[in-house]
Design a protein around this motif. Structure first.
Motif, PDB file in Angstrom:
ATOM      1  N   ALA A  82      -6.580 -33.019 -20.626  1.00 30.54           N
ATOM      2  CA  ALA A  82      -5.163 -32.858 -20.356  1.00 30.54           C
ATOM      3  C   ALA A  82      -5.077 -31.670 -19.438  1.00 30.54           C
ATOM      4  CB  ALA A  82      -4.512 -32.263 -21.875  1.00 30.54           C
ATOM      5  N   LEU A  83      -4.112 -31.618 -18.539  1.00 27.50           N
ATOM      6  CA  LEU A  83      -4.025 -30.931 -17.588  1.00 27.50           C
ATOM      7  C   LEU A  83      -2.923 -29.568 -17.622  1.00 27.50           C
ATOM      8  CD1 LEU A  83      -4.143 -33.224 -14.326  1.00 27.50           C
ATOM      9  CD2 LEU A  83      -6.136 -31.976 -15.504  1.00 27.50           C
ATOM     10  N   THR A  84      -3.439 -28.516 -17.445  1.00 27.22           N
ATOM     11  CA  THR A  84      -2.252 -27.254 -17.326  1.00 27.22           C
ATOM     12  C   THR A  84      -2.088 -27.029 -15.975  1.00 27.22           C
ATOM     13  OG1 THR A  84      -2.895 -26.294 -19.551  1.00 27.22           O
ATOM     14  CG2 THR A  84      -1.555 -25.034 -18.225  1.00 27.22           C
ATOM     15  N   PRO A  85      -0.877 -26.955 -15.487  1.00 24.26           N
ATOM     16  CA  PRO A  85      -0.691 -26.557 -14.092  1.00 24.26           C
ATOM     17  C   PRO A  85      -0.898 -25.117 -13.943  1.00 24.26           C
ATOM     18  CG  PRO A  85       1.452 -27.023 -15.211  1.00 24.26           C
ATOM     19  CD  PRO A  85       0.432 -27.527 -16.014  1.00 24.26           C
ATOM     20  N   ILE A  86      -1.197 -24.637 -12.972  1.00 20.00           N
ATOM     21  CA  ILE A  86      -1.667 -23.046 -12.728  1.00 20.00           C
ATOM     22  C   ILE A  86      -0.963 -22.618 -11.291  1.00 20.00           C
ATOM     23  CG2 ILE A  86      -3.423 -21.349 -12.197  1.00 20.00           C
ATOM     24  CD1 ILE A  86      -5.039 -22.588 -14.368  1.00 20.00           C
ATOM     25  N   SER A  87      -0.139 -21.690 -11.106  1.00 19.90           N
ATOM     26  CA  SER A  87       0.450 -21.375  -9.920  1.00 19.90           C
ATOM     27  C   SER A  87      -0.315 -20.351  -9.162  1.00 19.90           C
ATOM     28  CB  SER A  87       1.821 -21.032 -10.258  1.00 19.90           C
ATOM     29  OG  SER A  87       2.495 -22.187 -10.437  1.00 19.90           O
ATOM     30  N   LEU A  88      -0.050 -20.040  -7.675  1.00 16.88           N
ATOM     31  CA  LEU A  88      -0.589 -19.011  -7.154  1.00 16.88           C
ATOM     32  C   LEU A  88      -0.433 -17.719  -8.177  1.00 16.88           C
ATOM     33  CD1 LEU A  88      -1.736 -17.728  -4.684  1.00 16.88           C
ATOM     34  CD2 LEU A  88       0.397 -17.747  -3.795  1.00 16.88           C
ATOM     35  N   GLY A  89      -1.544 -16.714  -8.398  1.00 13.24           N
ATOM     36  CA  GLY A  89      -1.418 -15.466  -9.103  1.00 13.24           C
ATOM     37  C   GLY A  89      -1.467 -15.624 -10.582  1.00 13.24           C
ATOM     38  N   LYS A 140      -3.401 -15.637 -14.012  1.00 11.18           N
ATOM     39  CA  LYS A 140      -4.622 -14.732 -14.272  1.00 11.18           C
ATOM     40  C   LYS A 140      -5.486 -15.591 -15.114  1.00 11.18           C
ATOM     41  CE  LYS A 140      -6.013 -10.637 -16.531  1.00 11.18           C
ATOM     42  NZ  LYS A 140      -5.408  -9.148 -17.154  1.00 11.18           N
ATOM     43  N   LEU A 141      -7.151 -15.691 -14.884  1.00 11.07           N
ATOM     44  CA  LEU A 141      -8.020 -16.518 -15.278  1.00 11.07           C
ATOM     45  C   LEU A 141      -8.956 -16.065 -16.145  1.00 11.07           C
ATOM     46  CD1 LEU A 141      -8.441 -18.386 -11.734  1.00 11.07           C
ATOM     47  CD2 LEU A 141      -7.050 -18.940 -13.630  1.00 11.07           C
ATOM     48  N   ASN A 142      -8.835 -14.791 -16.527  1.00 13.58           N
ATOM     49  CA  ASN A 142      -9.880 -14.163 -16.974  1.00 13.58           C
ATOM     50  C   ASN A 142     -10.203 -14.612 -18.638  1.00 13.58           C
ATOM     51  OD1 ASN A 142      -8.507 -12.169 -15.345  1.00 13.58           O
ATOM     52  ND2 ASN A 142     -10.180 -10.980 -15.971  1.00 13.58           N
ATOM     53  N   PHE A 143      -9.368 -15.292 -19.121  1.00 17.31           N
ATOM     54  CA  PHE A 143      -9.297 -15.687 -20.648  1.00 17.31           C
ATOM     55  C   PHE A 143      -9.395 -17.272 -20.914  1.00 17.31           C
ATOM     56  CE2 PHE A 143      -8.067 -15.053 -25.184  1.00 17.31           C
ATOM     57  CZ  PHE A 143      -9.059 -14.075 -25.688  1.00 17.31           C
ATOM     58  N   LEU A 144     -10.047 -17.963 -20.026  1.00 19.20           N
ATOM     59  CA  LEU A 144      -9.966 -19.451 -19.737  1.00 19.20           C
ATOM     60  C   LEU A 144     -10.643 -20.005 -21.213  1.00 19.20           C
ATOM     61  CD1 LEU A 144     -10.097 -20.552 -16.047  1.00 19.20           C
ATOM     62  CD2 LEU A 144      -8.283 -20.905 -17.805  1.00 19.20           C
ATOM     63  N   GLU A 145     -11.766 -19.426 -21.112  1.00 18.07           N
ATOM     64  CA  GLU A 145     -12.811 -19.845 -22.528  1.00 18.07           C
ATOM     65  C   GLU A 145     -12.312 -19.896 -23.801  1.00 18.07           C
ATOM     66  OE1 GLU A 145     -14.171 -15.730 -21.779  1.00 18.07           O
ATOM     67  OE2 GLU A 145     -13.367 -17.471 -20.302  1.00 18.07           O
ATOM     68  N   HIS A 146     -11.570 -18.845 -24.146  1.00 19.82           N
ATOM     69  CA  HIS A 146     -10.719 -18.531 -25.189  1.00 19.82           C
ATOM     70  C   HIS A 146      -9.608 -19.654 -25.323  1.00 19.82           C
ATOM     71  CE1 HIS A 146     -13.093 -15.114 -26.419  1.00 19.82           C
ATOM     72  NE2 HIS A 146     -12.917 -14.778 -25.041  1.00 19.82           N
ATOM     73  N   LEU A 147      -9.152 -20.206 -24.486  1.00 21.99           N
ATOM     74  CA  LEU A 147      -7.855 -20.964 -24.371  1.00 21.99           C
ATOM     75  C   LEU A 147      -8.420 -22.480 -24.409  1.00 21.99           C
ATOM     76  CD1 LEU A 147      -5.273 -19.309 -21.843  1.00 21.99           C
ATOM     77  CD2 LEU A 147      -5.358 -19.313 -24.493  1.00 21.99           C
ATOM     78  N   HIS A 148      -9.808 -22.656 -24.287  1.00 23.92           N
ATOM     79  CA  HIS A 148     -10.454 -24.078 -24.309  1.00 23.92           C
ATOM     80  C   HIS A 148     -10.278 -24.603 -22.962  1.00 23.92           C
ATOM     81  CE1 HIS A 148     -11.643 -22.870 -28.434  1.00 23.92           C
ATOM     82  NE2 HIS A 148     -10.181 -22.745 -28.784  1.00 23.92           N
ATOM     83  N   LEU A 149     -10.157 -23.988 -22.105  1.00 26.37           N
ATOM     84  CA  LEU A 149      -9.553 -24.557 -20.614  1.00 26.37           C
ATOM     85  C   LEU A 149     -10.903 -24.250 -19.606  1.00 26.37           C
ATOM     86  CD1 LEU A 149      -5.926 -23.712 -20.390  1.00 26.37           C
ATOM     87  CD2 LEU A 149      -6.995 -26.013 -21.005  1.00 26.37           C
ATOM     88  N   GLU A 150     -11.092 -25.211 -18.858  1.00 27.76           N
ATOM     89  CA  GLU A 150     -11.871 -24.932 -17.486  1.00 27.76           C
ATOM     90  C   GLU A 150     -11.026 -24.954 -16.345  1.00 27.76           C
ATOM     91  OE1 GLU A 150     -14.847 -28.074 -17.904  1.00 27.76           O
ATOM     92  OE2 GLU A 150     -15.814 -27.130 -19.754  1.00 27.76           O
ATOM     93  N   PHE A 151     -11.625 -24.270 -15.064  1.00 26.47           N
ATOM     94  CA  PHE A 151     -10.923 -24.285 -14.027  1.00 26.47           C
ATOM     95  C   PHE A 151     -11.915 -24.066 -12.854  1.00 26.47           C
ATOM     96  CE2 PHE A 151      -9.145 -21.596 -10.585  1.00 26.47           C
ATOM     97  CZ  PHE A 151      -8.130 -22.374 -10.282  1.00 26.47           C
ATOM     98  N   GLU A 152     -11.809 -24.988 -12.004  1.00 31.38           N
ATOM     99  CA  GLU A 152     -12.938 -25.190 -11.032  1.00 31.38           C
ATOM    100  C   GLU A 152     -12.169 -24.859  -9.540  1.00 31.38           C
ATOM    101  OE1 GLU A 152     -14.688 -28.963 -10.864  1.00 31.38           O
ATOM    102  OE2 GLU A 152     -15.480 -28.768 -12.877  1.00 31.38           O
ATOM    103  N   GLY A 153     -10.805 -24.380  -9.393  1.00 26.90           N
ATOM    104  CA  GLY A 153     -10.392 -23.902  -8.337  1.00 26.90           C
ATOM    105  C   GLY A 153     -10.788 -22.603  -7.696  1.00 26.90           C
ATOM    106  N   GLN A 154      -9.986 -22.260  -6.688  1.00 24.73           N
ATOM    107  CA  GLN A 154     -10.667 -20.700  -5.927  1.00 24.73           C
ATOM    108  C   GLN A 154      -9.900 -19.569  -6.773  1.00 24.73           C
ATOM    109  OE1 GLN A 154     -10.434 -20.764  -1.379  1.00 24.73           O
ATOM    110  NE2 GLN A 154      -9.548 -22.956  -1.664  1.00 24.73           N
ATOM    111  N   ARG A 155     -10.501 -18.740  -6.908  1.00 24.18           N
ATOM    112  CA  ARG A 155     -10.078 -17.264  -7.374  1.00 24.18           C
ATOM    113  C   ARG A 155     -10.367 -16.052  -6.448  1.00 24.18           C
ATOM    114  NH1 ARG A 155     -12.520 -17.680 -13.062  1.00 24.18           N
ATOM    115  NH2 ARG A 155     -12.488 -19.824 -12.523  1.00 24.18           N
ATOM    116  N   ASP A 179      -2.600 -25.511  -8.933  1.00 26.93           N
ATOM    117  CA  ASP A 179      -4.054 -26.128  -9.193  1.00 26.93           C
ATOM    118  C   ASP A 179      -3.875 -26.481 -10.670  1.00 26.93           C
ATOM    119  OD1 ASP A 179      -6.702 -26.882  -9.139  1.00 26.93           O
ATOM    120  OD2 ASP A 179      -7.169 -25.502  -8.047  1.00 26.93           O
ATOM    121  N   PHE A 180      -5.099 -26.873 -11.270  1.00 24.49           N
ATOM    122  CA  PHE A 180      -4.846 -27.200 -12.761  1.00 24.49           C
ATOM    123  C   PHE A 180      -6.113 -26.948 -13.429  1.00 24.49           C
ATOM    124  CE2 PHE A 180      -2.455 -30.292 -10.286  1.00 24.49           C
ATOM    125  CZ  PHE A 180      -1.422 -30.682 -11.128  1.00 24.49           C
ATOM    126  N   ALA A 181      -5.878 -26.458 -14.706  1.00 25.62           N
ATOM    127  CA  ALA A 181      -7.110 -26.233 -15.815  1.00 25.62           C
ATOM    128  C   ALA A 181      -7.027 -27.323 -16.531  1.00 25.62           C
ATOM    129  CB  ALA A 181      -6.592 -24.885 -16.493  1.00 25.62           C
TER     130      ALA A 181
END
Length: 250
Positions: free
Chosen positions: A94-101, A103-118, A85-87
């Motif tokens: 800009a897209l950051t690829p994200i693989s299965l597994g 960790k999504l706990n710190f997205l806001e501090h990395l200034h990223l958004e993620f709408e995929g399944q968790r 998926d992508f953040a």
């Protein structure tokens, strides 16, 4: 003590501080760690999840404040459940690829958004095999932890992790966890089977399935038969691994 977080999809963790050194594990997006030693180009780290140590390139992680490290340590893991998926960085898209597994706990501090399944928290034991099937046919890769390349203990660790359970990184370490079973008939789907070499060292691990089958990483993540002797490869019609012990961790 210094701390860091992986802001890239898959980062190699190496045995020595050089690009040509053996990859012993991987950092997935969002994983945090302690920095044990920092040099000009490389850092020796201890991964928070499994206490595994190795070297990573300084260009492939971000510094993390101690208070944020502590916050991540005390929070239940939120992990990506899609194969890929992508953040998104909201301002630049800009897209950051994200693989299965990942960790999504710190997205806001990395200034990223993620709408995929968790997936969050402990899952029932029957979910172990459902997650294991997501890695089916993933190629074997020493030190790998993703569907794009994974080793036997990386496979079992990630499957358990996505279900909210902690395993160590190597098969020999995982074999020290859980309760040993006397007979294969006592096992149930989701239990772990460990295999040794001629010297008696644990060198392989897989996940027990129904009806005397096992799913494990050997060439690829595959399904074979298992009995009291070990793993019987359904393609070669030969035994590939010698059974040492079956452990019930859950």
């Amino acid at each position: 003590m210094q701390y860091g977080i992986c802001h890239l999809n898959i980062v190699p963790v190496r045995l020595e501080p050089t690009d040509t050194s053996e990859m012993v594990s991987q950092l997935l997006f969002g994983e945090h760690f302690k920095v044990l030693e920092k040099r000009k180009k490389w850092s020796r780290i201890r991964i928070a999840f499994d206490k595994y140590e190795g070297w990573i390139d300084n260009k492939q992680y971000l510094d993390l404040e101690e208070e944020n490290y502590a916050l991540l340590e005390s929070s239940a893991e939120e992990l990506s459940i899609d194969l890929v998926d992508f953040a998104v960085e909201p301002k630049t898209q800009a897209l950051t690829p994200i693989s299965l597994g990942a960790k999504l706990n710190f997205l806001e501090h990395l200034h990223l958004e993620f709408e995929g399944q968790r997936i969050v928290g402990l899952q029932p034991k029957e979910n172990i095999l459902k997650i294991a099937y997501l890695y089916l046919n993933a190629p074997y890769l020493w030190g790998g932890k993703t569907p794009f390349g994974i080793d036997c203990s990386g496979f079992t660790q990630m499957v358990y992790r996505l279900n909210g359970y902690q395993l160590y990184r190597d098969a020999s370490q995982q074999a020290k966890q859980g309760e040993a079973l006397s007979f294969i008939e006592e096992s149930e789907p989701g239990d772990l089977a460990f295999f040794d070499n001629a010297e008696g060292d644990i060198i392989h691990v897989g996940i027990i399935m129904q009806d005397n089958y096992i799913i494990h990483a050997h060439g690829k993540v595959r399904i074979d038969r298992i009995d009291h002797s070990g793993i019987f490869n359904v393609d070669t019609n030969q035994y590939s691994h010698n059974l040492r012990v079956i452990k019930k961790v859950i």
